[in-house]
Design an enzyme around this catalytic site. Structure first.
Site, mmCIF file in Angstrom:
data_model
loop_
_atom_site.group_PDB
_atom_site.id
_atom_site.type_symbol
_atom_site.label_atom_id
_atom_site.label_comp_id
_atom_site.label_asym_id
_atom_site.label_seq_id
_atom_site.Cartn_x
_atom_site.Cartn_y
_atom_site.Cartn_z
ATOM 1 N N HIS A 119 -29.974 -24.734 20.819
ATOM 2 C CA HIS A 119 -29.664 -24.417 22.224
ATOM 3 C C HIS A 119 -28.442 -25.174 22.721
ATOM 4 O O HIS A 119 -28.200 -26.317 22.331
ATOM 5 C CB HIS A 119 -30.875 -24.639 23.141
ATOM 6 N N ASP A 121 -27.691 -25.613 26.072
ATOM 7 C CA ASP A 121 -27.878 -26.331 27.338
ATOM 8 C C ASP A 121 -28.377 -27.747 27.069
ATOM 9 O O ASP A 121 -28.962 -28.025 26.027
ATOM 10 C CB ASP A 121 -28.875 -25.587 28.238
ATOM 11 N N ASP A 154 -29.685 -33.631 21.288
ATOM 12 C CA ASP A 154 -30.487 -32.519 21.803
ATOM 13 C C ASP A 154 -29.627 -31.615 22.669
ATOM 14 O O ASP A 154 -29.499 -31.872 23.837
ATOM 15 C CB ASP A 154 -31.654 -33.104 22.591
ATOM 16 N N GLU A 188 -33.049 -23.565 27.109
ATOM 17 C CA GLU A 188 -34.223 -24.115 26.422
ATOM 18 C C GLU A 188 -34.905 -25.161 27.288
ATOM 19 O O GLU A 188 -36.119 -25.215 27.375
ATOM 20 C CB GLU A 188 -33.804 -24.736 25.083
ATOM 21 N N GLU A 189 -34.089 -25.994 27.926
ATOM 22 C CA GLU A 189 -34.652 -27.122 28.675
ATOM 23 C C GLU A 189 -35.383 -26.665 29.936
ATOM 24 O O GLU A 189 -36.090 -27.444 30.562
ATOM 25 C CB GLU A 189 -33.551 -28.127 29.034
ATOM 26 N N ASP A 215 -35.683 -24.325 13.636
ATOM 27 C CA ASP A 215 -35.259 -24.805 14.953
ATOM 28 C C ASP A 215 -35.169 -26.329 14.912
ATOM 29 O O ASP A 215 -35.596 -26.961 13.951
ATOM 30 C CB ASP A 215 -36.289 -24.355 16.010
ATOM 31 N N HIS A 459 -33.331 -37.052 26.228
ATOM 32 C CA HIS A 459 -33.444 -36.857 27.680
ATOM 33 C C HIS A 459 -33.237 -38.168 28.431
ATOM 34 O O HIS A 459 -33.401 -38.233 29.638
ATOM 35 C CB HIS A 459 -34.789 -36.237 28.092
HETATM 36 ZN ZN LIG Z 1 -33.832 -29.468 22.567
#
Ligand SMILES: [Zn+2]
Length: 486
Positions: A119, A121, A154, A188-189, A215, A459
């Site tokens: 992803h 984003d 990520d 995705e987030e 993934d 994150h």
């Molecule tokens: Zn992710």
């Protein structure tokens, strides 16, 4: 001293023999992989491209706004300029304006395709947390052997890593036998409903049935699994379900100087206390059992005996696993309060109190079953229990005997020979669940190394990837494409 009765003695000897035989048969599941063919890599140019990718603020929450959408389109243009061979030889579709789907035509139409997903984003950086970063989060700084910034782990590492691998393979003149799809979502987030879900729907309508899907999701953990000194590559073969329940109580309220026996706050508190006192049962089944089958043979003797003989030691292993939040989360459905609301004034009895508990459901259990268990544990009809809209059943468990798992396993052993490989349960959620209708063989793995203080970078602040790890990611994807086309 009393003599042991002959029957007891014989039973003990038989037990010891059984444990010994089972332990001896508990042999390593690690594949012996031949060394990989070389793959040419320009480390500096590659790092510069990931660094540049991080500078695009493709932030999940801002994506629906016009400016966010523009940023994704600028990012697409950057990708096209950075990977010219790929963009000349693969077909590219923009799905729902911001997600991308690439198709690399294989030579043999009878073979099922390979689907690599990621992803574009990233999660936002809270303004007040920017100071906690060693380098500005959208600078993509390369310093001290790391590439720093939001998305370094990520998941721009996954997107750029896959693109680098394909660009490199095209440079070698490689053509896949099976078709390879690359699918990169843009939300995705925030659930993946506008990105991955739409791509998956498109593939379903076209009748695409992948051999397997890979993934992001799990990584190489180093110094985190007790009893194993070597780093361990965990391949997610399933992910837990997701559910939040709102618990609420409404009462007559009144003046706090003449309080009734039961107040709204009191009833909600009691419900939460009962839930805390009745955890969901611990189980060493499914993906976690598969993990122990792979890890056990690599452990020291005492642990090996226990894990080879779960018929006897299951309660002991469960007890040990329950002692740490990290391992407890993979053996049971977890429940924890996340919101609590009541009251408007210090001398007024609130007429309403509510709390939200968040549950992560173990594969094999269901949303309906867990909700019923919560209702029973609370045991009070005055507490109204309502599920919140965002909920997901646990995923299916991917097959570890399938070719896809073996290919990923072999590729990890070739790119990181020192690493032990094991299937595992992912406790978080990824975009991969949207592809569940296409195949049950969905694996979640990205070869970056996490040491004990690294997990919080996801994150969090100081997200970064080492240059060695990034190089290994690219090699891994390149080799995976080669290995799945042999
Ligand atoms: Zn992710």
């Amino acid at each position: 001293m009393k003599k042991l009765s002959p029957i007891l003695l014989a039973a003990l000897l038989a037990l010891a023999a059984l444990l010994a035989i089972r332990t001896a048969r508990f042999s390593s599941r690690q594949l012996k992989a031949e060394p990989a063919q070389p793959f040419a890599i320009d480390r500096d140019a590659m790092a510069q491209r990931l660094s540049a990718a991080i500078r695009y603020r493709t932030v999940a929450d801002e994506a629906p706004a016009p400016s966010g959408g523009g940023e994704f389109r600028r990012f697409h243009t950057f990708l096209a300029a950075s990977f010219p061979r790929l963009h000349a030889q693969l077909t590219r579709e923009t799905v729902n304006q911001q997600s991308l789907l690439y198709r690399w035509q294989g030579q043999d139409a009878r073979l099922k395709p390979l689907l690599l997903i990621g992803h574009m984003d990233v999660v936002p950086v809270a303004p007040q947390s920017e100071r906690a970063w060693s380098h500005s989060p959208f600078s993509g700084r390369i310093a001290d052997g790391y590439i720093w910034g939001r998305g370094a782990m990520d998941d721009k590492v996954g997107v750029l890593g896959i693109l680098e691998a394909v660009e490199g393979l095209l440079g070698e003149g490689f053509q896949p036998r099976r078709t390879v799809y690359l699918a990169f979502g843009h939300d995705e987030e925030s659930g993946g409903h506008a990105g991955a879900a739409k791509i998956a729907e498109l593939l379903r309508v076209r009748g695409v049935e992948p051999a397997f899907v890979l993934d992001e999701g799990m990584n190489i953990v180093d110094g985190i699994i007790p009893g194993i000194a070597a780093p361990v590559a965990l391949i997610g073969i399933a992910e837990k379900g997701y559910l939040s329940l709102d618990l609420s109580v409404e009462t007559a309220g009144g003046h706090s100087s003449i309080p009734p026996a039961d107040t709204a706050i009191g009833l909600i508190s009691r419900a939460l206390q009962r839930l805390a006192a009745t955890p969901f049962p611990a189980r060493l089944g499914g993906p976690t059992a598969r993990m122990l089958e792979f890890l056990g043979p690599e452990m020291a003797w005492a642990n090996r005996v226990a894990l080879a003989n779960l018929w006897l030691f299951d309660p002991l292993v469960r007890k040990k696993s329950a002692a740490s939040p990290l391992t407890d989360a993979i053996i049971r459905t977890t429940l924890t309060p996340t919101l609590f609301n009541a009251g408007i004034n210090e001398n007024v009895l609130p007429t309403k109190a509510s709390a939200v508990v968040n549950l992560r459901i173990l594969p094999g259990e269901t949303i309906a079953g867990t909700t019923e268990q919560v209702r029973k544990a609370v045991g009070d009809p005055r507490v109204k229990i309502t599920p919140l809209p965002v909920r997901m059943e646990p995923s299916a468990v991917a097959d570890i005997e399938a070719e896809g798992f073996a290919v990923i396993h072999r590729t990890i052993r070739q790119t990181a020979p020192e690493v032990i490989v094991a299937p595992a349960l992912l406790v978080a959620a990824t975009d991969s669940r949207h592809y569940a209708g296409l195949t049950k063989n969905i694996y979640r793995f990205l070869p970056i190394t996490l040491r004990p203080d690294d997990a919080k970078r996801y994150h969090g602040s100081d997200e970064r990837i080492s240059l060695e790890d990034y190089e290994r990611c690219v090699r891994f994807y390149a080799l995976l494409i080669r290995n799945s086309n042999r």
